[in-house]
Each structure stands twice: as structure tokens, then as C-alpha cells.
Design an enzyme around this catalytic site. Structure first.
Site, PDB file in Angstrom:
ATOM      1  N   PHE A  61       0.947  -1.121  -0.113  1.00 31.20           N
ATOM      2  CA  PHE A  61       0.129   0.078   0.058  1.00 31.20           C
ATOM      3  C   PHE A  61       1.041   1.213  -0.089  1.00 31.20           C
TER       4      PHE A  61
ATOM      5  N   PRO B 225       8.531  10.362   0.182  1.00 29.94           N
ATOM      6  CA  PRO B 225       9.739  10.916   0.834  1.00 29.94           C
ATOM      7  C   PRO B 225       9.563  12.257   1.621  1.00 29.94           C
TER       8      PRO B 225
ATOM      9  N   ASN C 185      -7.891   3.722   8.921  1.00 30.41           N
ATOM     10  CA  ASN C 185      -8.383   3.176  10.127  1.00 30.41           C
ATOM     11  C   ASN C 185      -8.351   1.948  10.375  1.00 30.41           C
TER      12      ASN C 185
ATOM     13  N   ALA D  96      -6.139  -0.637   9.569  1.00 28.82           N
ATOM     14  CA  ALA D  96      -4.816  -1.110  10.098  1.00 28.82           C
ATOM     15  C   ALA D  96      -4.641  -0.383  11.293  1.00 28.82           C
TER      16      ALA D  96
ATOM     17  N   GLN E 201      10.711  -5.088  46.242  1.00 28.22           N
ATOM     18  CA  GLN E 201       9.602  -4.038  46.282  1.00 28.22           C
ATOM     19  C   GLN E 201       9.745  -3.192  44.825  1.00 28.22           C
TER      20      GLN E 201
ATOM     21  N   GLU F  60       1.264   4.383  10.422  1.00 31.01           N
ATOM     22  CA  GLU F  60      -0.192   4.640  10.642  1.00 31.01           C
ATOM     23  C   GLU F  60      -0.398   5.892  11.599  1.00 31.01           C
TER      24      GLU F  60
HETATM   25  P1  TGC Z   1      -8.676  16.278   5.846  1.00 28.59           P
HETATM   26  O1  TGC Z   1      -9.038  17.572   5.463  1.00 28.59           O
HETATM   27  O2  TGC Z   1      -9.132  16.230   7.354  1.00 28.59           O
HETATM   28  O3  TGC Z   1      -9.346  14.833   5.653  1.00 28.59           O
HETATM   29  C1  TGC Z   1      -9.542  14.519   4.190  1.00 28.59           C
HETATM   30  C2  TGC Z   1     -10.546  13.809   3.606  1.00 28.59           C
HETATM   31  O4  TGC Z   1     -10.454  12.625   4.420  1.00 28.59           O
HETATM   32  C3  TGC Z   1     -11.374  12.436   5.355  1.00 28.59           C
HETATM   33  N1  TGC Z   1     -10.895  11.697   6.619  1.00 28.59           N
HETATM   34  C4  TGC Z   1     -10.980  10.692   6.802  1.00 28.59           C
HETATM   35  N2  TGC Z   1     -11.708   9.681   6.562  1.00 28.59           N
HETATM   36  C5  TGC Z   1     -11.526   8.327   6.942  1.00 28.59           C
HETATM   37  N3  TGC Z   1     -10.874   8.000   8.086  1.00 28.59           N
HETATM   38  C6  TGC Z   1      -9.857   8.984   8.495  1.00 28.59           C
HETATM   39  N4  TGC Z   1      -9.195   8.746   9.516  1.00 28.59           N
HETATM   40  C7  TGC Z   1      -9.983  10.259   8.109  1.00 28.59           C
HETATM   41  N5  TGC Z   1      -9.464  11.298   8.287  1.00 28.59           N
HETATM   42  C8  TGC Z   1      -9.859  12.345   7.420  1.00 28.59           C
HETATM   43  C9  TGC Z   1     -11.861  13.813   5.662  1.00 28.59           C
HETATM   44  O5  TGC Z   1     -13.213  13.493   6.414  1.00 28.59           O
HETATM   45  C10 TGC Z   1     -11.763  14.453   4.535  1.00 28.59           C
HETATM   46  O6  TGC Z   1     -12.954  13.899   3.671  1.00 28.59           O
HETATM   47  P2  TGC Z   1     -13.761  15.083   2.719  1.00 28.59           P
HETATM   48  O7  TGC Z   1     -14.788  14.122   1.951  1.00 28.59           O
HETATM   49  O8  TGC Z   1     -14.139  16.139   3.536  1.00 28.59           O
HETATM   50  O9  TGC Z   1     -12.755  15.270   1.686  1.00 28.59           O
HETATM   51  O10 TGC Z   1      -7.148  15.877   5.442  1.00 28.59           O
HETATM   52  P3  TGC Z   1      -5.812  16.616   6.118  1.00 28.59           P
HETATM   53  O11 TGC Z   1      -4.855  16.736   4.873  1.00 28.59           O
HETATM   54  O12 TGC Z   1      -6.037  17.926   6.837  1.00 28.59           O
HETATM   55  O13 TGC Z   1      -4.851  15.297   6.933  1.00 28.59           O
HETATM   56  C11 TGC Z   1      -5.544  15.076   8.184  1.00 28.59           C
HETATM   57  C12 TGC Z   1      -4.498  14.141   8.739  1.00 28.59           C
HETATM   58  C13 TGC Z   1      -3.166  14.638   9.205  1.00 28.59           C
HETATM   59  C14 TGC Z   1      -5.227  13.503  10.024  1.00 28.59           C
HETATM   60  C15 TGC Z   1      -4.355  12.823   7.715  1.00 28.59           C
HETATM   61  O14 TGC Z   1      -3.522  13.244   6.673  1.00 28.59           O
HETATM   62  C16 TGC Z   1      -3.389  11.670   8.446  1.00 28.59           C
HETATM   63  O15 TGC Z   1      -3.976  10.999   9.163  1.00 28.59           O
HETATM   64  N6  TGC Z   1      -2.316  11.746   8.572  1.00 28.59           N
HETATM   65  C17 TGC Z   1      -1.274  10.627   8.810  1.00 28.59           C
HETATM   66  C18 TGC Z   1      -1.013   9.935   7.672  1.00 28.59           C
HETATM   67  C19 TGC Z   1      -0.761   8.379   7.743  1.00 28.59           C
HETATM   68  O16 TGC Z   1      -1.096   7.814   8.866  1.00 28.59           O
HETATM   69  N7  TGC Z   1       0.116   7.695   7.182  1.00 28.59           N
HETATM   70  C20 TGC Z   1       0.055   6.179   7.260  1.00 28.59           C
HETATM   71  C21 TGC Z   1       0.635   5.401   5.905  1.00 28.59           C
HETATM   72  S1  TGC Z   1       0.351   3.729   5.913  1.00 28.59           S
HETATM   73  C22 TGC Z   1       1.339   3.218   6.980  1.00 28.59           C
HETATM   74  O17 TGC Z   1       1.885   3.806   7.628  1.00 28.59           O
HETATM   75  C23 TGC Z   1       1.407   1.618   7.056  1.00 28.59           C
HETATM   76  S2  TGC Z   1       2.345   0.909   8.167  1.00 28.59           S
HETATM   77  C24 TGC Z   1       2.583  -0.431   8.023  1.00 28.59           C
HETATM   78  C25 TGC Z   1       1.629  -1.455   8.901  1.00 28.59           C
HETATM   79  O18 TGC Z   1       0.280  -0.875   9.437  1.00 28.59           O
HETATM   80  O19 TGC Z   1       2.261  -2.235   9.523  1.00 28.59           O
HETATM   81  P1  FAD Z   2       6.895  13.150   9.246  1.00 27.83           P
HETATM   82  O1  FAD Z   2       5.658  13.378   8.760  1.00 27.83           O
HETATM   83  O2  FAD Z   2       8.168  14.170   8.590  1.00 27.83           O
HETATM   84  O3  FAD Z   2       7.197  13.577  10.735  1.00 27.83           O
HETATM   85  C1  FAD Z   2       8.170  13.895  11.486  1.00 27.83           C
HETATM   86  C2  FAD Z   2       7.916  14.445  12.857  1.00 27.83           C
HETATM   87  O4  FAD Z   2       7.105  15.674  12.727  1.00 27.83           O
HETATM   88  C3  FAD Z   2       7.106  13.478  13.834  1.00 27.83           C
HETATM   89  O5  FAD Z   2       7.343  13.458  15.107  1.00 27.83           O
HETATM   90  C4  FAD Z   2       5.663  14.047  13.448  1.00 27.83           C
HETATM   91  O6  FAD Z   2       4.586  13.788  14.351  1.00 27.83           O
HETATM   92  C5  FAD Z   2       5.919  15.398  13.287  1.00 27.83           C
HETATM   93  N1  FAD Z   2       5.109  16.353  12.681  1.00 27.83           N
HETATM   94  C6  FAD Z   2       4.653  16.259  11.510  1.00 27.83           C
HETATM   95  N2  FAD Z   2       3.299  17.045  11.160  1.00 27.83           N
HETATM   96  C7  FAD Z   2       3.304  17.891  12.258  1.00 27.83           C
HETATM   97  C8  FAD Z   2       2.303  18.653  12.825  1.00 27.83           C
HETATM   98  N3  FAD Z   2       1.485  19.275  11.963  1.00 27.83           N
HETATM   99  N4  FAD Z   2       2.455  19.259  14.044  1.00 27.83           N
HETATM  100  C9  FAD Z   2       3.458  18.654  14.969  1.00 27.83           C
HETATM  101  N5  FAD Z   2       4.174  17.760  14.530  1.00 27.83           N
HETATM  102  C10 FAD Z   2       4.333  17.286  13.240  1.00 27.83           C
HETATM  103  N6  FAD Z   2       3.582   4.201   4.557  1.00 27.83           N
HETATM  104  C11 FAD Z   2       2.690   3.740   3.632  1.00 27.83           C
HETATM  105  O7  FAD Z   2       2.144   4.428   2.960  1.00 27.83           O
HETATM  106  N7  FAD Z   2       2.714   2.396   3.473  1.00 27.83           N
HETATM  107  C12 FAD Z   2       3.386   1.396   4.295  1.00 27.83           C
HETATM  108  O8  FAD Z   2       3.334   0.273   4.041  1.00 27.83           O
HETATM  109  C13 FAD Z   2       4.446   1.953   5.223  1.00 27.83           C
HETATM  110  N8  FAD Z   2       5.112   1.226   6.006  1.00 27.83           N
HETATM  111  C14 FAD Z   2       5.659   1.500   6.869  1.00 27.83           C
HETATM  112  C15 FAD Z   2       6.981   0.776   7.403  1.00 27.83           C
HETATM  113  C16 FAD Z   2       7.838   1.379   8.337  1.00 27.83           C
HETATM  114  C17 FAD Z   2       8.848   0.423   9.091  1.00 27.83           C
HETATM  115  C18 FAD Z   2       7.829   2.762   8.628  1.00 27.83           C
HETATM  116  C19 FAD Z   2       8.940   3.371   9.710  1.00 27.83           C
HETATM  117  C20 FAD Z   2       6.980   3.598   8.068  1.00 27.83           C
HETATM  118  C21 FAD Z   2       6.123   2.947   7.092  1.00 27.83           C
HETATM  119  N9  FAD Z   2       5.189   3.783   6.500  1.00 27.83           N
HETATM  120  C22 FAD Z   2       4.344   3.346   5.413  1.00 27.83           C
HETATM  121  C23 FAD Z   2       5.373   5.387   6.494  1.00 27.83           C
HETATM  122  C24 FAD Z   2       4.804   5.952   7.716  1.00 27.83           C
HETATM  123  O9  FAD Z   2       3.300   6.145   7.661  1.00 27.83           O
HETATM  124  C25 FAD Z   2       5.423   7.317   7.856  1.00 27.83           C
HETATM  125  O10 FAD Z   2       6.642   7.187   8.212  1.00 27.83           O
HETATM  126  C26 FAD Z   2       4.679   8.372   8.969  1.00 27.83           C
HETATM  127  O11 FAD Z   2       3.267   8.652   8.480  1.00 27.83           O
HETATM  128  C27 FAD Z   2       5.358   9.722   9.383  1.00 27.83           C
HETATM  129  O12 FAD Z   2       5.812  10.097   8.349  1.00 27.83           O
HETATM  130  P2  FAD Z   2       7.188  10.624   7.891  1.00 27.83           P
HETATM  131  O13 FAD Z   2       8.090   9.361   8.370  1.00 27.83           O
HETATM  132  O14 FAD Z   2       7.433  11.248   6.730  1.00 27.83           O
HETATM  133  O15 FAD Z   2       7.431  11.834   9.261  1.00 27.83           O
END
Ligand code: TGC
Ligand code: FAD
Length: 397
Positions: free
Chosen positions: A142, A147, A253, A255, A292, A376
């Protein structure tokens, strides 16, 4: 045998038994947890130290996870088991008691790759991929993070443009779990009509996966950079029901929910390992567990582990009722990963010097949980999500 040892043998209770957690589960849930725990104990734990040290995750495990029935287990149809969310969570907990890398594989396969196809795919896409992904005969990944855009995926630079009825994808995805193992990648890209998702078979010309080396965390997991260099895809590669950033965020959500349970598996294994160690380790002529200061640490860790499991089960029941909100998942992910990491680190202190080797699990778990804290959604993103729910103000930007 000392008096302290004799008393200990008469009265010991496992941490989660103190909370009588099993009373909160039904027979199916207990059976699923026990089956996965047995697989982890017999098939995975004997090798995990070596896999972590050599930074490998054997590909054949995919088929074994498929046979175990954990790949996309919470999805309905297409070869998926259709279990409850709580059962899926418990499976994640047991897998992560082995290593976060195992839970990560299963999370990405089931909750990100398969869920994205199940929720947003065409009937043709579902039939083509889901049964093979459920069986572990194919592997998915996914690609959302880039970067320069992790926490803020809205800024992604990957573009998909039309060329006749085809799509051409260009961009780079970073930190992608299973990237080098995958047969199919779900890739998110900006188009002229907003964010869209695409299923990219990884043998498509222009697609490259480059493994990320020198990791100190999640070593028993494959993490990759994906490069898309003018990848040409037919119109049928687009996920037809995914519209906007909300589509990939909704997959997160799923994952994140698995992690709410999963992280506690790493914590439980750390605590059980450490409890056993402190009972056999003698310091100053007494078992380490009889001091303790040791018992204070063990009691506090047990409290946080048990509270985390109660929170996870509560959120699981809400999810099974179809009522869970993203900010509730944030509550669970933030708390349970933070506490699991604290427990794994505290356990390491009780192991003394022995705790820095792969002989004992807590430092391996702690190192893994550093990634789990970040991926996540970082802990800060989940704080801001909770803050937004409390105040109505989005403080992300
Ligand atoms: P924002 O304007 O708040 O939202 C854009 C649209 O998305 C909707 N939305 C959601 N819908 C479902 N679930 C959620 N959790 C949602 N959060 C937001 C929102 O309602 C809106 O919809 P619409 O219809 O109005 O357009 O978007 P934003 O750009 O301000 O971002 C909000 C923020 C910071 C919370 C979001 O960008 C975020 O969650 N950032 C973190 C990114 C993240 O978690 N990346 C993970 C990548 S995958 C990964 O890490 C896999 S790890 C491998 C493993 O699991 O083992
Ligand atoms: P940044 O977004 O650059 O964050 C750096 C620091 O800044 C963090 O402490 C963060 O909380 C802070 N920060 C950022 N924005 C703000 C703000 N607005 N206010 C305050 N603090 C802030 N992604 C995928 O898509 N698919 C995958 O399968 C996947 N697998 C992963 C596996 C591993 C082992 C790892 C390490 C990461 C993986 N990721 C994957 C990516 C992961 O989701 C991102 O690393 C994560 O979302 C954080 O992004 P970043 O590394 O660019 O850090």
C-alpha cells in the site's frame, strides 16, 4: 528452595489473568486467539531472533499466514473468513507477541491492500486479487507515504495522468511495507480530479521496488521505496469507488485498529518474558522478583497492559457494532502503542545486561514499537486528531 520462592509458586498469576480478560471473550474469540498463539509459539518464535538479526521475512510465511486464515480475516467473501473485528484484533495481538513484523505483514496485506480492493475495487478487481491475497498466494502493499509527505499525504507528488483511456503514473513512495515482496501495489496519486487509487501489478514496466537497509527497527519485515517511472496502466487499474484523500485514510482506520490490539501483544510478551526472568534471576541472594522495586515495576506494567486490553476490547465492540469513529481509533492507537513501548523499555531494565541481546524479546519489541509509534499516523497526529475532536479546531496545519 527459599521461602520467597515457595510463596511465589503458590500464588503467581499471569498479568492478563488478573484482569480475567477471557471472561470478556466468546468461544470463537478465545479459539482464534489460542490458534494464532500456538502458531506464533511453535512456528515463528523459535526463528524470530535469527530473522530479526539477518533482516529477513521469509516469503513462504505468506502462504502459512493464509492457511492460518488471518489474511483479510475480517473481510467478507472472496475467500476471506468474515470474522468479527475483535477476533481480528486478538489475532493481531497474538502475532505481535511474536514480532511487530508479523503483525505488520498481516495488517498491510489484510487491512491496507485487501481492504482497499474490497471497499473501493470493481468486481473484476476483487475476483482477480482477493482470493489469492487471502490464501497468501499473492502479496500486496500500500503506497501512500512519499519521501517528503508522510504525516501530510495531501501533499503527495505522485501524479496519474490520462493518455487516451490509459493512465500514466509517475512518482516515488517511501517506507512501504512488503514493497519488495508484493505482486500488487495499491498506489495513491493526484489526478486532475483529486486523489485516486490504482492497482499496479509489480511486474509492470517502469515499476521498481528498492529495499531499505540498515533498519534498527522492524528488521523482520520488508520495507521499500517504490519508484513509478511513467508506469502505463489500463483504465481498469483504477479503483473505481475511491474518490479523494478520504479513501486511503479510511483504509488506515482498519490497519490502525489492528495496531490498537497488536501493540499489546509486544507488551504482553515483554512482560511475560521479564516476569519469568525475575523469578529465576537471583540478586543479592534473593529472586529479583522478590524486591519491592521490581514488584512496583511489574505491577505498574500489568496495570497499563490490562487497561490497554480493556480499551482495545471496548473499541472492538464499538467497531463490531458499526459505530466506531476515526478519533476513537486514534485514542486506542496513541495510548496502546505509547504504553506498550514504555512497558518494553521498562522490561529491558529488569533484564539487566541480558536484556540487550536477542536472547530476550523486550528490546526487540521496543525497537519495533518505535516504528509502530510512527507509522499509521505518528503519536502527534493522533494527539491532534483527538484535539480536533475535543475542540473543533484542526491544528494539523
Ligand atoms: P482532512 O481534510 O482532515 O481529510 C481529508 C478527507 O479525508 C477524510 N478523513 C478521513 N476519512 C476516513 N478516516 C479517517 N481517519 C479520515 N481522516 C480524514 C476527511 O473527512 C476528508 O473527507 P472529505 O470528504 O471532506 O474530503 O485531511 P488533512 O490533509 O488535513 O489530513 C488529516 C490527517 C493529518 C489526519 C491525515 O493526513 C493523516 O491521517 N495523516 C497521517 C498519515 C498516515 O497515517 N499515514 C500512514 C501511511 S500507511 C502506513 O503507515 C502503513 S504502516 C504498515 C503497517 O501498518 O504495518
Ligand atoms: P514526518 O511526517 O516528517 O514527521 C516527522 C515528525 O514531525 C514526527 O514526530 C511528526 O509527528 C511531526 N509532525 C509532522 N507534522 C506535524 C504537525 N502538523 N504538528 C506537529 N508535529 C508534526 N507508509 C505507507 O504508505 N505504506 C506502508 O506500508 C508504510 N510502512 C511503513 C513501515 C515502516 C517500518 C515505517 C517506519 C513507516 C512506514 N510507512 C508506510 C510510512 C509512515 O506512515 C510514515 O513514516 C509516517 O506517516 C510519518 O511520516 P514521515 O516519516 O514522513 O514523518
Amino acid at each position: 528452595m527459599t521461602a520467597a520462592t515457595a510463596r511465589r509458586d503458590a500464588t503467581t498469576t499471569a498479568p492478563l489473568e488478573l484482569f480475567d480478560i477471557n471472561r470478556l471473550l466468546d468461544d470463537d474469540e478465545r479459539d482464534i486467539a489460542a490458534t494464532v498463539r500456538k502458531f506464533v509459539d511453535t512456528r515463528l518464535k523459535p526463528h524470530v531472533g535469527d530473522w530479526f538479526e539477518s533482516a529477513t521475512l521469509p516469503r513462504e510465511l505468506a502462504k502459512e499466514f493464509g492457511d492460518l486464515g488471518v489474511l483479510g480475516m475480517h473481510l467478507d467473501g472472496y475467500g476471506c473468513a468474515g470474522t468479527s473485528a475483535v477476533s481480528y484484533g486478538l489475532a493481531c495481538l497474538e502475532l505481535e507477541a511474536g514480532d511487530s513484523g508479523f503483525r505488520s505483514f498481516v495488517s498491510v496485506q489484510g487491512s491496507l491492500s485487501m481492504f482497499s480492493i474490497h471497499r473501493y475495487g470493481s468486481e473484476e478487481q476483487k475476483n482477480e486479487w482477493l482470493p489469492r491475497l487471502a490464501a497468501g498466494e499473492a502479496i500486496g502493499c500500500f503506497g501512500l507515504t512519499e519521501p517528503d509527505f508522510g504525516s501530510n499525504p495531501a501533499g503527495m507528488r505522485t501524479r496519474a495522468r490520462r493518455d487516451g483511456s490509459d493512465w500514466i503514473l509517475s512518482g516515488t513512495k517511501m517506507w512501504i511495507t512488503n514493497g519488495n515482496l508484493a505482486d500488487v501495489a495499491t498506489v495513491w496519486a493526484h489526478t486532475d480530479d483529486g486523489v485516486r487509487g490504482f492497482l499496479v501489478p509489480t511486474d509492470t514496466p517502469g515499476f521498481t521496488a528498492n529495499p531499505i537497509h540498515k533498519k534498527l527497527s522492524l528488521r523482520a519485515s520488508v520495507t521499500s521505496e517504490l519508484v513509478l517511472d511513467n508506469v502505463r496502466l489500463p483504465a481498469s487499474a483504477e479503483l473505481p469507488h475511491a474518490r479523494g484523500l478520504g479513501a486511503p485514510l479510511s483504509c488506515l482506520n482498519e490497519a490502525r485498529f489492528g495496531i490498537v490490539f497488536g501493540a499489546l501483544g509486544a507488551a504482553r510478551d515483554s512482560l511475560e518474558t521479564t516476569l519469568a526472568y525475575t523469578q529465576s534471576r537471583e540478586v543479592f541472594e534473593r529472586p529479583l522478583s522478590s524486591f519491592q522495586l521490581t514488584q512496583e515495576k511489574l505491577a505498574n506494567m500489568t496495570l497499563e497492559l490490562g487497561k490497554g486490553v480493556l480499551l482495545a476490547l471496548h473499541l472492538g465492540r464499538i467497531k463490531d457494532a458499526g459505530a466506531i469513529r476515526p478519533e476513537q481509533v486514534s485514542l486506542g492507537k496513541l495510548n496502546n502503542v505509547r504504553e506498550a513501548l514504555a512497558i518494553a523499555r521498562e522490561c529491558r531494565t529488569l533484564l539487566g545486561g541480558s536484556g540487550i541481546t536477542l536472547e530476550y524479546s523486550p528490546l526487540r519489541h521496543a525497537n519495533n514499537l518505535e516504528s509502530v509509534l510512527t507509522y499509521e499516523g505518528t503519536s502527534e497526529m493522533h494527539m491532534l486528531s483527538i484535539g480536533k475532536a475535543l475542540t473543533g479546531h484542526a491544528a494539523f496545519r
